[in-house]
Design a protein around this motif. Structure first.
Motif, short mmCIF file in Angstrom:
data_model
loop_
_atom_site.label_atom_id
_atom_site.label_comp_id
_atom_site.label_asym_id
_atom_site.label_seq_id
_atom_site.Cartn_x
_atom_site.Cartn_y
_atom_site.Cartn_z
N TYR A 1 2.02 -1.53 -0.80
CA TYR A 1 2.58 -0.77 -1.93
C TYR A 1 3.05 0.55 -1.34
CZ TYR A 1 2.34 1.78 -6.46
OH TYR A 1 2.61 2.52 -7.58
N TRP A 2 4.33 0.84 -1.41
CA TRP A 2 4.94 1.88 -0.58
C TRP A 2 4.26 3.25 -0.64
CZ3 TRP A 2 7.06 6.37 -2.43
CH2 TRP A 2 7.36 6.41 -3.80
N HIS B 1 6.96 -7.20 5.76
CA HIS B 1 6.41 -6.27 4.78
C HIS B 1 6.76 -6.76 3.38
CE1 HIS B 1 6.15 -2.58 2.33
NE2 HIS B 1 5.22 -2.21 3.19
N ARG B 2 5.74 -7.09 2.60
CA ARG B 2 5.97 -7.62 1.26
C ARG B 2 5.42 -6.63 0.22
NH1 ARG B 2 4.83 -14.16 1.75
NH2 ARG B 2 6.10 -14.48 3.65
N GLU B 3 6.33 -5.96 -0.43
CA GLU B 3 5.97 -4.96 -1.43
C GLU B 3 5.34 -5.64 -2.65
OE1 GLU B 3 5.80 -0.97 -2.83
OE2 GLU B 3 6.17 -1.82 -0.85
N GLN B 4 4.24 -5.03 -3.15
CA GLN B 4 3.51 -5.59 -4.27
C GLN B 4 3.61 -4.68 -5.50
OE1 GLN B 4 1.68 -8.77 -3.87
NE2 GLN B 4 3.16 -8.60 -2.19
N ASP B 5 3.65 -5.31 -6.67
CA ASP B 5 3.58 -4.57 -7.94
C ASP B 5 2.11 -4.60 -8.38
OD1 ASP B 5 3.65 -3.55 -10.49
OD2 ASP B 5 5.17 -4.93 -11.24
N LEU B 6 1.44 -3.47 -8.28
CA LEU B 6 0.01 -3.44 -8.57
C LEU B 6 -0.29 -3.55 -10.06
CD1 LEU B 6 -1.32 -0.84 -5.98
CD2 LEU B 6 -0.85 -3.27 -5.73
N PHE B 7 0.76 -3.45 -10.88
CA PHE B 7 0.58 -3.59 -12.32
C PHE B 7 0.91 -5.01 -12.79
CE2 PHE B 7 1.34 0.83 -11.36
CZ PHE B 7 0.34 1.47 -12.09
N PRO C 1 -4.02 -2.70 1.03
CA PRO C 1 -3.19 -3.62 1.80
C PRO C 1 -3.97 -4.88 2.19
CG PRO C 1 -4.02 -1.89 3.23
CD PRO C 1 -4.50 -1.56 1.85
N VAL C 2 -3.24 -5.96 2.37
CA VAL C 2 -3.81 -7.18 2.93
C VAL C 2 -2.95 -7.55 4.14
CG1 VAL C 2 -4.45 -9.58 2.58
CG2 VAL C 2 -4.63 -7.97 0.67
N LEU C 3 -3.59 -7.67 5.29
CA LEU C 3 -2.93 -8.12 6.51
C LEU C 3 -3.18 -9.62 6.64
CD1 LEU C 3 -1.50 -7.27 9.23
CD2 LEU C 3 -3.81 -7.16 10.20
N ILE C 4 -2.11 -10.38 6.73
CA ILE C 4 -2.24 -11.82 6.87
C ILE C 4 -1.72 -12.21 8.26
CG2 ILE C 4 -1.68 -14.07 5.89
CD1 ILE C 4 -0.94 -12.55 3.27
#
Length: 219
Positions: free
Chosen positions: A10-11, A32-38, A55-58
């Motif tokens: 999440y930036w 880098h995969r941006e996530q919407d935390l809402f 963050p989650v590192l995969i």
């Protein structure tokens, strides 16, 4: 076969910035995969079912959660390039102590600086400055927290720097006036390509905060 590295992030997250910097320090290419935390994605919920946080590192399909654990994992998985943690056991333990201190003490009062009001905000401001002064004492006259080498503790703290302008604007105080050594250290860190690439512009964060407050129901 090349490693597949994905970062769910999440930036504006100072925690996600840690992982970005560590990957850049090791020159690791990542998706880098941006996530919407809402509106959390299925991949985020599936990869971090316990905390459901970024963050989650995969790495090759396997998730690693919690930013400082990720920094250590990156350092151990890709030992070439800049070492992020000291090899000496005592120095390594000290670095982890200060990383833990930052996790527990820095992030706590910061949301009050931009999201709180009145006495609550004043208390948060006082607590935040006291924490930074403690970190200044540890930094001393060193270039970085680890001496001449940029590493784990610097990575743990530097992401918060791009929020400093926001803290100052909403809480009406000067961090540099109170903690000049921290500001000088942060400016040295920003000269590193890994940091400059990973931290968003401070002005972008300041402009985003009113929207964030609305989404959080603070306004």
């Amino acid at each position: 076969m090349a490693d597949e590295v994905i970062l769910l992030d999440y930036w504006p997250s100072a925690f996600g910035m840690r992982t970005r910097i560590a990957l850049e320090e090791k020159d690791i290419k990542f998706d880098h995969r941006e996530q919407d935390l809402f509106n959390k994605s299925q991949i985020l919920l599936g990869m971090n079912p316990v905390h459901k946080k970024i963050p989650v590192l995969i790495h090759n399909g396997k998730p690693v959660c919690e930013s400082l654990i990720q920094v250590e994992y990156i350092d151990e998985t890709w030992p070439k390039g800049n070492s992020l943690l000291p090899s000496d056991p005592y120095q390594r333990a000290q670095a982890k102590f200060w990383g833990d201190f930052i996790d527990k003490k820095v992030s706590g009062p910061t949301w009050v600086l931009w999201g709180g009001k009145g006495e609550e905000q004043e208390a948060g401001k006082k607590e935040f400055i006291e924490v930074l002064k403690t970190l200044e004492t540890e930094l001393g006259d060193k270039t970085y927290f680890g001496g001449e080498t940029f590493g784990y503790v610097d990575i743990a703290l530097i992401g918060f720097y791009c929020w400093f302008d926001t803290y100052e604007k909403f809480a009406n105080f000067s961090i540099e006036a109170e903690c000049p050594k921290v500001i000088a250290w942060a400016k040295r860190c920003l000269k590193r390509e890994s940091v400059a690439k990973s931290l968003p512009d401070s002005d972008k964060i300041t402009k985003y905060v009113p929207e964030l407050k609305k989404r959080l129901g603070m306004e």
